[in-house]
Design an enzyme around this catalytic site. Structure first.
Site, PDB file in Angstrom:
ATOM      1  N   LYS A 136      -4.747  10.623  -8.550  1.00 16.85           N
ATOM      2  CA  LYS A 136      -5.370   9.709  -7.598  1.00 16.85           C
ATOM      3  C   LYS A 136      -4.469   8.493  -7.445  1.00 16.85           C
ATOM      4  CE  LYS A 136      -9.422  11.537  -6.615  1.00 16.85           C
ATOM      5  NZ  LYS A 136      -9.831  11.849  -5.241  1.00 16.85           N
ATOM      6  N   ASP A 164      -3.580  11.865  -4.018  1.00 15.33           N
ATOM      7  CA  ASP A 164      -4.737  11.660  -3.145  1.00 15.33           C
ATOM      8  C   ASP A 164      -4.994  10.173  -3.001  1.00 15.33           C
ATOM      9  OD1 ASP A 164      -8.178  12.924  -3.071  1.00 15.33           O
ATOM     10  OD2 ASP A 164      -7.030  11.648  -1.712  1.00 15.33           O
ATOM     11  N   GLU A 193      -2.938  13.781  -0.095  1.00 17.02           N
ATOM     12  CA  GLU A 193      -4.175  13.877   0.703  1.00 17.02           C
ATOM     13  C   GLU A 193      -4.440  12.523   1.362  1.00 17.02           C
ATOM     14  OE1 GLU A 193      -7.595  15.231  -1.494  1.00 17.02           O
ATOM     15  OE2 GLU A 193      -6.360  16.586  -2.712  1.00 17.02           O
ATOM     16  N   ASP A 216      -8.059  16.149   3.948  1.00 19.77           N
ATOM     17  CA  ASP A 216      -9.279  16.359   3.170  1.00 19.77           C
ATOM     18  C   ASP A 216     -10.444  15.860   4.037  1.00 19.77           C
ATOM     19  OD1 ASP A 216     -10.408  15.305  -0.182  1.00 19.77           O
ATOM     20  OD2 ASP A 216     -11.433  16.319   1.460  1.00 19.77           O
ATOM     21  N   LYS A 238     -13.811  21.210   0.713  1.00 19.37           N
ATOM     22  CA  LYS A 238     -14.890  20.898  -0.236  1.00 19.37           C
ATOM     23  C   LYS A 238     -16.173  21.536   0.289  1.00 19.37           C
ATOM     24  CE  LYS A 238     -13.314  16.558  -2.252  1.00 19.37           C
ATOM     25  NZ  LYS A 238     -11.889  16.890  -2.100  1.00 19.37           N
TER      26      LYS A 238
END
Ligand SMILES: O=C(O)CCC(=O)c1ccccc1C(=O)O
Ligand SMILES: [Mg+2]
Length: 326
Positions: A136, A164, A193, A216, A238
């Protein structure tokens, strides 16, 4: 003869789980258990706070309506009639009931890390197959993120790194991140992402700095197919936020036709849905490491074990699960 049992679960999560500036103290969701012709199927409906458009009471109301229709012999159009988390959970239960969800799962998921090198090294040592991890970024200074990412890539020569930023960066901040990545390391960034505030800015960033990107949040917005870029390498799917397994399969097939990777990704579900996502990934994206490394955010597993997880397993009689009289 069709039969339905529904439950509500509440699982404590580890301290420090932040979702878009909101602290998540516990994970709540619904479980649906279907019986027909001697077969059983389970599904999990768990809208994710700050990400799902629907909340748990709305999902519960929709599940109640779907249950009435199904017991009356109706087979509803899940994605047209219900919110994504409801469509996803019911589609899993139906897929299990009909034997359409494979039994083998892909449990070698990309370790999720927040910048602690020791934690990542330990997790990568346990990985068989390709060494791919996700970090992240965008939570701290972009320079720092760039230095840590470059350090990982330099220190682990066979590492492929996913990043991300959850749309945190302006073009300037993204440029500061990119400036810290050695040119020779850029090709091992599988993708970032959503690096920038908008898809247009992300595409500009990717072209300027020759770094791969992935959609995403953008996969769940209108006009996805118009947002093309030579530097776009993956869709992050997701299912809890996107919809039924069938809807996900259509997007996977589109991604593969476009030469893109489709990564099945967690929405911080319990071990029940996470293991179903691992099975779904093995079935439809067998050559891609899924992004399902979120179980360790929870204090217990629910009904089904994640392979080799040391977490305790709660069954239907546990205090974490309450039967629902819908
Ligand atoms: O994709 C993964 O590897 C783990 C899942 C993940 O990162 C995530 C989990 C909850 C909410 C948002 C995200 C995200 O990818 O942005
Ligand atoms: Mg993401």
């Amino acid at each position: 003869m069709r039969r339905v049992n529904c439950y509500r679960y509440t699982i404590p999560v580890e301290t420090g789980v932040i979702l878009r500036q909101r602290r998540l103290k516990q994970r709540e969701g619904l479980l649906v258990e279907l019986h027909e012709n001697g077969q059983v199927g389970w599904g999990e409906i768990a809208p994710l706070p700050e990400f799902s458009g629907e909340d748990l009471p709305q999902a519960e109301q929709q599940l109640k309506q779907w249950r009435i229709n199904w017991l009356n012999g109706q087979d509803d159009d899940l994605d047209r009639q219900y919110a994504p988390s409801v469509a996803f959970g019911i589609s899993c239960a139906l897929a299990e009931l009909q034997g359409d969800l494979g039994s083998e799962g892909c449990y070698d998921t990309a370790p999720l890390c927040y910048g602690d090198p020791d934690e990542l090294y330990a997790k990568l040592q346990q990985m068989s197959g390709e060494k791919v991890a996700k970090m992240k970024v965008g939570l701290y200074e972009a320079n720092r993120d760039g230095l840590i990412a470059d350090m990982f890539l330099t220190a682990i020569p066979d590492l492929k790194l996913r990043l991300d930023a959850n749309r945190a960066w302006t073009l300037e901040k993204a440029a500061q991140f990119a400036a810290k990545i050695a040119e020779s390391n850029k090709k091992r960034i599988q993708f970032i992402e959503e690096p920038c505030r908008t898809p247009a800015m992300s595409m500009q960033f990717a072209a300027q700095h020759n770094i791969a990107i992935a959609w995403d949040e953008t996969t769940r917005e209108p006009n996805l197919f118009a947002k093309k870029s030579d530097h776009l390498t993956a869709f992050i799917i997701k299912p809890t936020l996107f919809g039924s397994l069938q809807k996900c399969i259509s997007l996977i097939e589109y991604a593969h036709k476009q030469g893109l990777t489709a990564v099945i990704s967690s929405s911080i579900e319990s071990s029940l849905a996470l293991t179903q996502l691992a099975r779904f990934a093995a079935q439809y994206t067998p050559d891609t490491t899924p992004g399902l490394d979120t179980l360790n955010l929870m204090q217990t597993q629910l009904l089904r074990r994640w392979q080799n997880s040391p977490l305790p397993l709660a069954d239907l009689n546990s205090p974490f699960i309450t039967p629902l009289a819908l």
